[in-house]
Design an enzyme around this catalytic site. Structure first.
Site, PDB file in Angstrom:
ATOM      1  N   GLU A   1      -0.678   5.374  13.749  1.00 11.57           N
ATOM      2  CA  GLU A   1      -0.430   6.623  13.038  1.00 11.57           C
ATOM      3  C   GLU A   1      -0.798   7.832  13.891  1.00 11.57           C
ATOM      4  O   GLU A   1      -0.088   8.850  13.876  1.00 11.57           O
ATOM      5  CB  GLU A   1      -1.202   6.639  11.727  1.00 11.57           C
ATOM      6  CG  GLU A   1      -0.864   7.847  10.855  1.00 11.57           C
ATOM      7  CD  GLU A   1      -1.480   7.793   9.472  1.00 11.57           C
ATOM      8  OE1 GLU A   1      -1.015   8.533   8.585  1.00 11.57           O
ATOM      9  OE2 GLU A   1      -2.439   7.012   9.263  1.00 11.57           O
TER      10      GLU A   1
ATOM     11  N   PHE B   1       1.782  -3.384   3.933  1.00  8.43           N
ATOM     12  CA  PHE B   1       2.121  -4.722   4.417  1.00  8.43           C
ATOM     13  C   PHE B   1       3.587  -5.017   4.080  1.00  8.43           C
ATOM     14  O   PHE B   1       4.088  -4.639   3.018  1.00  8.43           O
ATOM     15  CB  PHE B   1       1.237  -5.772   3.756  1.00  8.43           C
ATOM     16  CG  PHE B   1      -0.182  -5.825   4.281  1.00  8.43           C
ATOM     17  CD1 PHE B   1      -0.595  -5.055   5.347  1.00  8.43           C
ATOM     18  CD2 PHE B   1      -1.102  -6.676   3.687  1.00  8.43           C
ATOM     19  CE1 PHE B   1      -1.903  -5.110   5.823  1.00  8.43           C
ATOM     20  CE2 PHE B   1      -2.415  -6.753   4.147  1.00  8.43           C
ATOM     21  CZ  PHE B   1      -2.813  -5.974   5.212  1.00  8.43           C
TER      22      PHE B   1
ATOM     23  N   HIS C   1      -2.341   8.283   6.220  1.00  5.41           N
ATOM     24  CA  HIS C   1      -2.634   6.993   5.597  1.00  5.41           C
ATOM     25  C   HIS C   1      -4.048   6.563   5.973  1.00  5.41           C
ATOM     26  O   HIS C   1      -4.787   6.063   5.137  1.00  5.41           O
ATOM     27  CB  HIS C   1      -1.594   5.975   6.066  1.00  5.41           C
ATOM     28  CG  HIS C   1      -1.652   4.654   5.371  1.00  5.41           C
ATOM     29  ND1 HIS C   1      -1.532   4.522   4.006  1.00  5.41           N
ATOM     30  CD2 HIS C   1      -1.815   3.396   5.864  1.00  5.41           C
ATOM     31  CE1 HIS C   1      -1.625   3.239   3.674  1.00  5.41           C
ATOM     32  NE2 HIS C   1      -1.792   2.535   4.784  1.00  5.41           N
TER      33      HIS C   1
ATOM     34  N   LYS D   1      -9.145   8.219   2.543  1.00  2.00           N
ATOM     35  CA  LYS D   1      -9.763   6.891   2.433  1.00  2.00           C
ATOM     36  C   LYS D   1     -11.180   6.860   3.003  1.00  2.00           C
ATOM     37  O   LYS D   1     -11.938   5.936   2.704  1.00  2.00           O
ATOM     38  CB  LYS D   1      -8.883   5.837   3.103  1.00  2.00           C
ATOM     39  CG  LYS D   1      -7.561   5.596   2.373  1.00  2.00           C
ATOM     40  CD  LYS D   1      -6.730   4.520   3.058  1.00  2.00           C
ATOM     41  CE  LYS D   1      -5.387   4.321   2.361  1.00  2.00           C
ATOM     42  NZ  LYS D   1      -4.454   5.456   2.571  1.00  2.00           N
TER      43      LYS D   1
ATOM     44  N   CYS E   1       0.805  -1.216   0.000  1.00  7.82           N
ATOM     45  CA  CYS E   1       0.000   0.000   0.000  1.00  7.82           C
ATOM     46  C   CYS E   1       0.841   1.270   0.000  1.00  7.82           C
ATOM     47  O   CYS E   1       0.289   2.369  -0.022  1.00  7.82           O
ATOM     48  CB  CYS E   1      -0.965  -0.015   1.181  1.00  7.82           C
ATOM     49  SG  CYS E   1      -2.092  -1.425   1.130  1.00  7.82           S
TER      50      CYS E   1
ATOM     51  N   HIS F   1      -9.840   2.290   0.242  1.00  7.46           N
ATOM     52  CA  HIS F   1      -8.401   2.007   0.201  1.00  7.46           C
ATOM     53  C   HIS F   1      -8.060   1.363  -1.140  1.00  7.46           C
ATOM     54  O   HIS F   1      -8.370   0.202  -1.380  1.00  7.46           O
ATOM     55  CB  HIS F   1      -8.032   1.080   1.361  1.00  7.46           C
ATOM     56  CG  HIS F   1      -6.553   0.958   1.596  1.00  7.46           C
ATOM     57  ND1 HIS F   1      -5.603   1.454   0.725  1.00  7.46           N
ATOM     58  CD2 HIS F   1      -5.851   0.379   2.622  1.00  7.46           C
ATOM     59  CE1 HIS F   1      -4.401   1.193   1.198  1.00  7.46           C
ATOM     60  NE2 HIS F   1      -4.529   0.551   2.353  1.00  7.46           N
TER      61      HIS F   1
END
Length: 414
Positions: free
Chosen positions: A319, A401, A308, A337, A168, A342
């Protein structure tokens, strides 16, 4: 050789195709509205999670690749080609074969799952009828470098052509690598971004089985809620964003409009867990601090954070703690998002483009599905309506990831 005085890179063109709209202006308008694009998805209707954020229908004149080439492209590649065309035209270039030296144009496009949709589809065809039903173009539709390859072919770009794969963070990684190429003198123009078209039954099920997706199937439009106390996962999406980058001195010489400057990059790897972030953003912190130092900025110079913000319990907590610790002066925060879902490998490029637009327009988009009363962290998240704000410097976070962390610092062009 690039000197310390000309290390900034200018963003001179933007192309966007997202669930909020087809094109830069439509996407920006949709993000400013602050309403989720999530809806029931007929392709996913038999699954435990049957909703997603899809790109709106594209009229033929918008979706046309031309030249009989579309048949050989995966959808992720088509999106990249269309977004790149918009970005290049927006930057004022008449490619291909127009007013640039193709040998000095680089292309860097990231994707997380590339042609997974076509592998899934063609595997079903193979099981149904054997080899004769498998598309001859399966491999070019599948492999992750073909978005960069086809964009380069479409634009007549003969400089370095690369694909980034950092889950991502892939789209943000592409912009970081493009900046590296420009500063190294390997190109004069870089066409860079991210693309993803992997909203499929198997991929969606994979994310659902690992507990990453929201389960709010009775109210999809309320499912993606970054930084809310009751967030329960992300909404899978598709999309693409491409930016045209140039050394700032070259952009000034051309006299073309500059949205923002890509002033700093920071990268790190958690090496903590395959899918979970390091607690508290402990290692992402080094990426954030490096991005600030690379731009020659102090923490309190940052006016805005494009987070994010996946709406997952672990990511948002890590975060939020990172932002509060490194940027305690509480800059404004948004998380696209909430509106867009996403889009995996495309998300970092989409969010970098939106950050450039935020700086350019002096307006911060709101976080969808978030109110002051549901905010779960001590952050200055923009909610309800867009916030007028002069943003001199901003950071945009991308985490993937595998522990990939990429932070980009963007600054005003004025």
């Amino acid at each position: 050789m690039t000197t310390a005085s000309d290390r900034t890179i200018s963003v001179t063109g933007l192309g966007l195709i997202t669930p909020a709209g087809v094109g830069r202006e439509a996407t920006w308008a949709g993000v400013l509205r602050g309403r989720s694009t999530a809806d029931q998805d007929p392709e996913l209707k038999e699954l435990p999670v049957g909703f997603s954020c899809r790109i709106p229908f594209m009229p033929p004149e918008q979706a046309r690749i031309g030249g009989g080439k579309s048949w050989r492209m995966g959808q992720f590649t088509r999106l990249a080609v269309l977004a790149a065309r918009e970005a290049v035209a927006d930057a004022g270039f008449a490619a291909p074969g127009g007013d640039w030296d193709g040998a000095r144009v680089a292309v860097v496009i990231g994707s997380g799952l590339a042609g997974a949709a076509h592998l899934e589809e063609q595997s079903a065809q193979f099981l149904k009828g054997g080899p004769d039903l498998v598309a001859p173009a399966l491999i070019p539709m599948l492999i992750s470098n073909m978005a960069a390859g086809e964009v380069a072919l479409d634009l007549g770009a003969h400089g370095p052509s690369l694909a980034t794969e950092s889950a991502c963070a892939s789209g943000a990684s592409a912009l970081a690598v493009a900046r590296d190429l420009l500063l190294a003198g390997a190109c004069d123009i870089a066409v860079a971004g991210g693309t993803e078209a992997a909203v499929t039954p198997v991929v969606t099920t994979g994310f659902q089985r690992m507990g990453a997706l929201s389960a709010r199937g009775d109210e999809p439009a309320a499912a993606s809620r970054p930084f809310a106390v009751d967030r329960d996962g992300f909404v899978i999406a598709e999309g693409a964003a491409v930016c045209v980058l140039e050394r700032s001195a070259d952009a000034r010489a051309r006299g073309h409009r500059v949205y923002a400057r890509l002033a700093g990059v920071g990268r790190s790897t958690d090496a903590h867990h395959p899918t979970a972030p390091a607690p508290g953003g402990a290692v992402a912190e080094s990426a954030l601090r490096t991005a600030l130092a690379d731009a020659g900025l102090a923490a309190d110079d940052i006016d805005h954070v494009n987070a994010h913000g996946t709406s997952t319990p672990l990511n948002d907590r890590a975060e939020a703690e990172l932002i509060a610790r490194v940027l305690p002066h509480a800059p404004s925060v948004t998380a696209p998002k909430g509106v867009l879902g996403h889009s995996l490998g495309a998300a970092g490029a989409i969010e970098a483009a939106l950050t450039a637009l935020t700086i350019h327009h002096g307006t911060v988009p709101p976080v969808a599905n978030l109110t002051p009363g549901t905010l779960g962290f001590p952050l200055d998240c923009v909610t309800g309506a867009p916030r007028p704000q002069r943003v001199r410097a901003a950071v945009t976070h991308s985490f993937g990831f595998g522990g990939h962390n990429v932070v980009l610092t963007l600054t005003s062009a004025t």
